[in-house]
Design a protein around this motif. Structure first.
Motif, PDB file in Angstrom:
ATOM      1  N   GLN A  50       0.799  -1.189   0.077  1.00 63.10           N
ATOM      2  CA  GLN A  50       0.199   0.068   0.016  1.00 63.10           C
ATOM      3  C   GLN A  50       0.741   0.986  -0.024  1.00 63.10           C
ATOM      4  N   PRO A  51       0.391   2.320  -0.488  1.00 65.41           N
ATOM      5  CA  PRO A  51       0.998   3.604  -0.566  1.00 65.41           C
ATOM      6  C   PRO A  51       1.491   3.966   1.240  1.00 65.41           C
ATOM      7  N   GLY A  52       2.813   4.484   1.204  1.00 64.81           N
ATOM      8  CA  GLY A  52       3.527   4.544   2.665  1.00 64.81           C
ATOM      9  C   GLY A  52       4.072   3.131   3.118  1.00 64.81           C
ATOM     10  N   GLY A  53       3.952   2.174   2.372  1.00 64.96           N
ATOM     11  CA  GLY A  53       4.394   1.124   3.006  1.00 64.96           C
ATOM     12  C   GLY A  53       6.086   0.987   2.652  1.00 64.96           C
ATOM     13  N   SER A  54       6.785  -0.207   2.931  1.00 63.53           N
ATOM     14  CA  SER A  54       7.958  -0.536   2.482  1.00 63.53           C
ATOM     15  C   SER A  54       8.286  -1.734   2.116  1.00 63.53           C
ATOM     16  N   LEU A  55       9.336  -2.035   1.118  1.00 65.77           N
ATOM     17  CA  LEU A  55       9.823  -3.151   0.748  1.00 65.77           C
ATOM     18  C   LEU A  55      11.166  -3.039   0.541  1.00 65.77           C
ATOM     19  N   ARG A  56      12.002  -4.466   0.796  1.00 68.97           N
ATOM     20  CA  ARG A  56      13.410  -4.491   0.627  1.00 68.97           C
ATOM     21  C   ARG A  56      13.572  -5.457  -0.524  1.00 68.97           C
ATOM     22  N   LEU A  57      14.128  -5.031  -1.205  1.00 64.05           N
ATOM     23  CA  LEU A  57      14.780  -5.907  -2.697  1.00 64.05           C
ATOM     24  C   LEU A  57      16.126  -6.324  -2.287  1.00 64.05           C
ATOM     25  N   SER A  58      16.250  -7.315  -2.886  1.00 64.02           N
ATOM     26  CA  SER A  58      17.551  -8.011  -2.990  1.00 64.02           C
ATOM     27  C   SER A  58      18.061  -8.496  -4.272  1.00 64.02           C
ATOM     28  N   CYS A  59      19.185  -8.519  -4.558  1.00 61.72           N
ATOM     29  CA  CYS A  59      19.875  -8.918  -5.852  1.00 61.72           C
ATOM     30  C   CYS A  59      20.914  -9.817  -5.539  1.00 61.72           C
ATOM     31  N   ALA A  60      20.997 -11.097  -5.870  1.00 62.12           N
ATOM     32  CA  ALA A  60      22.131 -12.042  -5.641  1.00 62.12           C
ATOM     33  C   ALA A  60      22.863 -12.045  -6.557  1.00 62.12           C
TER      34      ALA A  60
END
Length: 115
Positions: A13-23
């Motif tokens: 949702q707007p205002g939320g967070s995510l953490r992307l990873s790249c291996a």
């Protein structure tokens, strides 16, 4: 061979967070500048963030302090912590490495910001 595999995308949702990873694998990771790009439907691919071999960082203007790029040279990983996400952040996020004069891309991970 060089491989970049992104993960961590999803619906938020707007205002939320995510953490992307790249291996990363197949090259000397600690010697490569790493980048996150994004591409929204119908738009050109654009740079989001860069992290140098010594940890120096650069961000696109639209990030406005909301995202943080980081790297782990032991695990051969690069991350993108994204906070205060906006609808306009919706895109496929891709990891890029430059190694021995060539550029390598991952397949991307979809980030959708919607209420």
């Amino acid at each position: 061979q060089v491989q970049l595999v992104e993960s961590g995308g999803g619906l938020v949702q707007p205002g939320g967070s995510l953490r992307l990873s790249c291996a990363a694998s197949g090259f000397t990771f600690k010697m490569s500048v790493m980048n996150w790009y994004r591409q929204a439907p119908g738009k050109e691919r654009e740079l989001v963030a860069v992290i140098g071999t010594a940890g120096g960082t650069h961000y696109a203007d639209f990030v406005q302090g909301r995202f943080t790029i980081s790297r782990d040279n032991v695990k051969n990983m690069v991350y993108l912590q994204m906070n205060d996400l906006k609808v306009e952040d919706t895109a496929v996020y891709l990891c890029k490495a430059r190694w021995e004069g060539a550029e390598y891309w991952g397949q991307g991970t979809q980030v959708t910001v919607s209420s």
